[in-house]
Design an enzyme around this catalytic site. Structure first.
Site, short mmCIF file in Angstrom:
data_model
loop_
_atom_site.label_atom_id
_atom_site.label_comp_id
_atom_site.label_asym_id
_atom_site.label_seq_id
_atom_site.Cartn_x
_atom_site.Cartn_y
_atom_site.Cartn_z
CB SER A 1 -0.89 0.00 1.24
OG SER A 1 -1.39 1.29 1.49
CB SER A 2 0.48 4.54 -1.61
OG SER A 2 -0.81 4.85 -1.15
CB CYS A 3 -0.29 3.94 3.98
SG CYS A 3 -0.28 2.21 4.46
CE1 TYR B 1 -3.22 -2.87 5.47
CE2 TYR B 1 -2.57 -0.81 4.43
CZ TYR B 1 -3.05 -2.10 4.33
OH TYR B 1 -3.36 -2.61 3.11
CE LYS C 1 -0.84 -4.75 3.12
NZ LYS C 1 -1.07 -6.02 2.43
CG HIS D 1 -9.91 3.13 1.51
ND1 HIS D 1 -10.07 1.76 1.47
CD2 HIS D 1 -8.74 3.35 2.15
CE1 HIS D 1 -9.03 1.18 2.06
NE2 HIS D 1 -8.22 2.12 2.49
#
Length: 309
Positions: free
Chosen positions: A108-110, A137, A141, A180
């Site tokens: 994920s881009s987070c 999270y 990842k 989201h």
């Protein structure tokens, strides 16, 4: 991947997994293995081991994860860290033990630092502090990416990782609290239109900028990279374009046909100021997205109407 290869799509009922499954079927793959979370709890080490020993998949798309928006990430911090670590640890380790030819881990881009330079290049990973609201999270990842690379380094496994930007599309989550931003706005505007509400309130200031990729485009990129990419490190997957939350809201308002006005609740968190992917690595490999945002929102809205109304 050979057309008759046994391919396990972990998380096939989710938005990402279902898009990958559809892509594989479209490309003529027939030996696909899937299990619902009630049939196989990937958080359970022994159950996961038994599944891999019995099925012996040759390829794995690891799209199973516990996911949610800002509120869900911030509320269930322990769950997001523990459950995601369990899922990826079990699947990646069993893929190694049973000799899986190739595995793709979806992140994920987070994972990027909150204040990383924009657009986000792959090499910015671990160069700064994470966004606090989704740190558990993100850490899970990041661990998954490093685990895939570590198994490549130590055991020679062909495990690769990809980092999608914000996704939307078929089979999205439209839960009022745990979804989201894009699906949440589709639901909000639809309900306001149906109920004749004069005003829709958007969480936050409307100023953060976000990039959105249609999930079937992500599936196309994953399929492409599963065929073409065999390197350590990960690949960003996105459009390379972003817009403000306010402009996103106006676009969704237009697609849905809501006639009222917008208000912004600045007491709600904005999250990261901007998250735009640098997709030059992906483009250099030969893949680009095909579904533009307005068209994608129209497709997602039709899916919402079909499944939730």
């Amino acid at each position: 991947m050979e057309k008759n290869a046994k391919i396990y799509v972990a998380g096939h009922r989710g938005m990402v997994g279902s898009a990958i499954y559809r892509k594989l079927v479209k490309e003529g793959y027939t030996n696909l293995v899937t299990k619902t979370s009630t049939e196989l709890d990937l958080r359970d080490q022994q159950a996961t081991a038994n599944f891999f020993a019995a099925e012996n998949p040759e390829y794995v798309f690891l799209a199973a994860a516990k996911v949610g928006g800002i509120v869900a990430n911030n509320t269930y911090r322990a769950d997001f860290l523990y459950e995601n670590l369990c899922i990826q640890n079990n699947v990646i380790h069993q893929a190694y033990l049973t000799g899986v030819k190739k595995l793709m881990f979806l992140g994920s881009s987070c994972i990027y630092p909150k204040l990383a330079p924009q657009p986000l290049k792959e090499e910015y990973l671990l160069t700064g502090l994470l966004e606090e609201t989704n740190e558990p999270y993100a850490i899970a990842k990041i661990a998954g990416i490093k685990m895939a690379d570590a198994y490549r380094d130590q055991y020679g496994c062909n495990f690769i990782s990809v980092m999608p930007t914000n996704l939307y599309g078929y089979n999205d989550n439209y839960h009022p609290q745990n979804s989201h931003v894009l699906p949440a706005l589709i639901r909000k505007f639809h309900e306001a239109k149906v109920n004749g509400t004069a005003e829709v309130t958007i969480w936050g200031s409307g100023s953060p900028m976000r990039e959105f990729l249609f999930a079937d485009d992500l599936a196309g990129a994953c399929y492409f990279l599963m065929q073409e990419y065999n390197e350590p490190g990960f690949v960003n997957i996105g459009t390379g374009k972003d817009l403000t939350i306010k402009d996103l809201a106006l676009l969704i308002k237009k697609v849905i046909g809501f006639e009222g006005t917008l208000a912004f609740d600045s007491s709600k968190p904005d999250g990261t100021p901007r998250k735009l992917m640098d997709v030059s690595k992906l483009h250099s490999l030969g893949w680009q997205h095909t579904v533009e945002l307005e068209e994608g929102i129209e497709l997602a809205y039709r899916d919402f109407l079909a499944k939730h109304i």
